[in-house]
Design a protein around this motif. Sequence first.
Motif, PDB file in Angstrom:
ATOM      1  N   SER A 106       0.831  -1.211   0.000  1.00  0.00           N
ATOM      2  CA  SER A 106       0.000   0.000   0.000  1.00  0.00           C
ATOM      3  C   SER A 106       0.859   1.251   0.000  1.00  0.00           C
ATOM      4  N   ILE A 107       0.543   2.161  -0.905  1.00  0.00           N
ATOM      5  CA  ILE A 107       1.299   3.402  -1.089  1.00  0.00           C
ATOM      6  C   ILE A 107       0.368   4.573  -0.795  1.00  0.00           C
ATOM      7  N   PHE A 108       0.773   5.430   0.134  1.00  0.00           N
ATOM      8  CA  PHE A 108      -0.044   6.572   0.539  1.00  0.00           C
ATOM      9  C   PHE A 108       0.640   7.850   0.042  1.00  0.00           C
ATOM     10  N   SER A 109       0.165   8.350  -1.095  1.00  0.00           N
ATOM     11  CA  SER A 109       0.726   9.567  -1.684  1.00  0.00           C
ATOM     12  C   SER A 109      -0.035  10.768  -1.135  1.00  0.00           C
ATOM     13  N   PHE A 110       0.683  11.690  -0.492  1.00  0.00           N
ATOM     14  CA  PHE A 110       0.081  12.733   0.323  1.00  0.00           C
ATOM     15  C   PHE A 110      -0.616  13.823  -0.481  1.00  0.00           C
ATOM     16  N   GLY A 111      -0.313  13.919  -1.780  1.00  0.00           N
ATOM     17  CA  GLY A 111      -0.890  14.989  -2.594  1.00  0.00           C
ATOM     18  C   GLY A 111      -0.024  16.232  -2.565  1.00  0.00           C
ATOM     19  N   ILE A 112      -0.196  17.090  -3.556  1.00  0.00           N
ATOM     20  CA  ILE A 112       0.619  18.299  -3.710  1.00  0.00           C
ATOM     21  C   ILE A 112      -0.307  19.497  -3.848  1.00  0.00           C
ATOM     22  N   ASN A 113      -0.073  20.519  -3.059  1.00  0.00           N
ATOM     23  CA  ASN A 113      -0.909  21.721  -3.107  1.00  0.00           C
ATOM     24  C   ASN A 113      -1.015  22.268  -4.524  1.00  0.00           C
ATOM     25  N   GLY A 114      -2.255  22.401  -5.005  1.00  0.00           N
ATOM     26  CA  GLY A 114      -2.510  23.001  -6.313  1.00  0.00           C
ATOM     27  C   GLY A 114      -2.206  22.117  -7.502  1.00  0.00           C
ATOM     28  N   LYS A 115      -1.713  20.873  -7.279  1.00  0.00           N
ATOM     29  CA  LYS A 115      -1.284  20.054  -8.411  1.00  0.00           C
ATOM     30  C   LYS A 115      -1.839  18.636  -8.415  1.00  0.00           C
ATOM     31  N   GLU A 116      -1.906  18.007  -7.249  1.00  0.00           N
ATOM     32  CA  GLU A 116      -2.210  16.581  -7.222  1.00  0.00           C
ATOM     33  C   GLU A 116      -2.972  16.230  -5.950  1.00  0.00           C
ATOM     34  N   PRO A 117      -4.046  15.451  -6.070  1.00  0.00           N
ATOM     35  CA  PRO A 117      -4.776  15.046  -4.856  1.00  0.00           C
ATOM     36  C   PRO A 117      -4.053  13.902  -4.153  1.00  0.00           C
ATOM     37  N   PRO A 118      -4.361  13.673  -2.895  1.00  0.00           N
ATOM     38  CA  PRO A 118      -3.845  12.471  -2.242  1.00  0.00           C
ATOM     39  C   PRO A 118      -4.365  11.222  -2.954  1.00  0.00           C
ATOM     40  N   MET A 119      -3.541  10.193  -2.985  1.00  0.00           N
ATOM     41  CA  MET A 119      -3.930   8.935  -3.628  1.00  0.00           C
ATOM     42  C   MET A 119      -3.421   7.763  -2.819  1.00  0.00           C
ATOM     43  N   ILE A 120      -4.108   6.638  -2.972  1.00  0.00           N
ATOM     44  CA  ILE A 120      -3.645   5.374  -2.410  1.00  0.00           C
ATOM     45  C   ILE A 120      -3.341   4.438  -3.573  1.00  0.00           C
TER      46      ILE A 120
END
Length: 604
Positions: free
Chosen positions: A418-432
């Motif tokens: 499982s990979i928890f990608s935190f997201g990037i302000n203004g560019k990318e939402p958090p994802m699993i």
Amino acid sequence: MRYSLLAGAIALSCIHVFVLPVCARETSGTSTEPDSHLYRRLQPRTDVITIPIHSTATTVQDYTVLEARSPGNNKTFGAGLSTVSLSSDRQSYFAVIKAGATNLRVALDTASSDLWVFSSACESESCRKVPRYPLAYQSPTFVSVTDNTTKFSASYADTTFASGYVARESIRLANITLDNQAFGVVTDSNVSFTDDTSGIMGLGFSRLSPISASGTDFLPFFARLAQQSLLEYPLFALSLTRNSSGSLTLGAIDGSVVTNMSRIGWNKVAQFPPFSAENNISSYLQWSIPLTGISVNGTQFDPIPTYASIGRIHSLALFDVGTPGIYGPYQDVARIYALIDGARLVDPSGQWAIPCTSSVPLAFTFGLWNYTLQATDYIIGPASGNPNLCLSWPRALPPNSDGIDWQMGSAFLRTVYSIFSFGINGKEPPMIGLYPLSNATNTTVTPDTLSSFLSANSATVATTLPNFILPTPTFTTPPFALNTSVPASIGGIVSSGLANSTYTALLGTRTALTNTSALPTIHPPPAIITLVVTNPAGVVATTVSTVSAETYTLGFPPGWTSAATSIHYVSTPISILTTIIPSIVLLWTLFSLTDAVAIGVLFV
């Protein structure tokens, strides 16, 4: 665990099914018990890549020790890897942190956000039986917050609690250190841990954090790493096993586990509307994604969201490493067991049992991928009074007012990376990201395999099941606790609360990587090192050695003497050779300019 913004406290509901402790989260959050030794997951490699390595070594011996990478050095990568262990009661997982100079074990929890540890000021029975953060040591990196008057408190539904104050300390996890990190110093508690575990490390969003409410510079550990751009990429990832071979990575994924990036299924995290006491903006609250399908032995059906009548059309699943099992709403769980011959409800709190010979595969659909669980993944164990019947996941729970229908705990998380990608302000939402660890087409578990598994895992539950059929209970759905007038999307782009916008988005708004090699990887230290030395005369000498374990103490800083402090010695694999690169590298060719000796180091 789910932190309740309504109650202002963390609540963990431990429901005892017969003699089996089953911990379920109610609109609240933090985890309990973790422990046991752990060795890193290693896979032999035959592919060889030669790369130059920046080093100040001048002798052959110098090459056997490489400096750990530091995110503060722009010549190195911002990533780290830590071993993760299953607790002796098999309820949760732990990792080792260093608070100042003191090593402590902490339970990992993706459904809460704060770090808290027992301190030596806590003299309760629960505190005294485990290593504690030694206040008498007077750590030079400890920083008081308002003279220790900023209160910290965590309350649990089973009447346990942890209380103290907020302070700052240098915190090191997975070879990455954050100075002045806010954490809870617990001075009173009746929370009971196993395996010398001393606290909890939350890995959730800042909105869950009661400590963050103290001010804008009180972010949780991982959120701070992401905000300060200290990671190669703002993500962490978990490999969970039934023994001591798991890993937690920060800033990169474990390249010894993920061997085909294209098989990672990416899922956008759901936003949550505000509670009444918050602002009027939706934001990220939990690591929750839509569950789009369920399959039992090939028969598929759609989950039924609890709050569909008010427009909540997604059945949300919370990914929670602090929960041992799988929990879902009665309307879905009852349909699962209706498709398994011989299954019956054995406790009105939501526990089912199935024949111990059942080999029915169970699958959950997230995004475009089906993730299949075999009977060995979801069976808890046979009842001692009814050895032909086994308690099983999922377990049913009454509706939660936050709209989260499912909790995918370690029983599911052990089947995926499982990979928890935190997201990037203004560019990318958090994802699993979910990477399946088994071949979903191989859905046969033989009775001998299942029997051997149950025996090897000592899974018998000391209980006798009722000899009559129980009716499926009904519940009144509580009012939805969030503000329905504020829209909340799946995977919305937000301007704050996530990673620093200086990151380049690898996914953006997509759910597939166009350049799979762009995702950074990190590799565990080797178990065996083969050192091949060629001298100027062309003579080749080969030495094979096993990486030894180092010994450290829990709750006792090196060199400090205190008769009042108990010493807990622990052995752990040395991590000085952990390597992070954009692709797999298991052979380094190094050249000593002063000795003109060629050295090949093969990591196995």
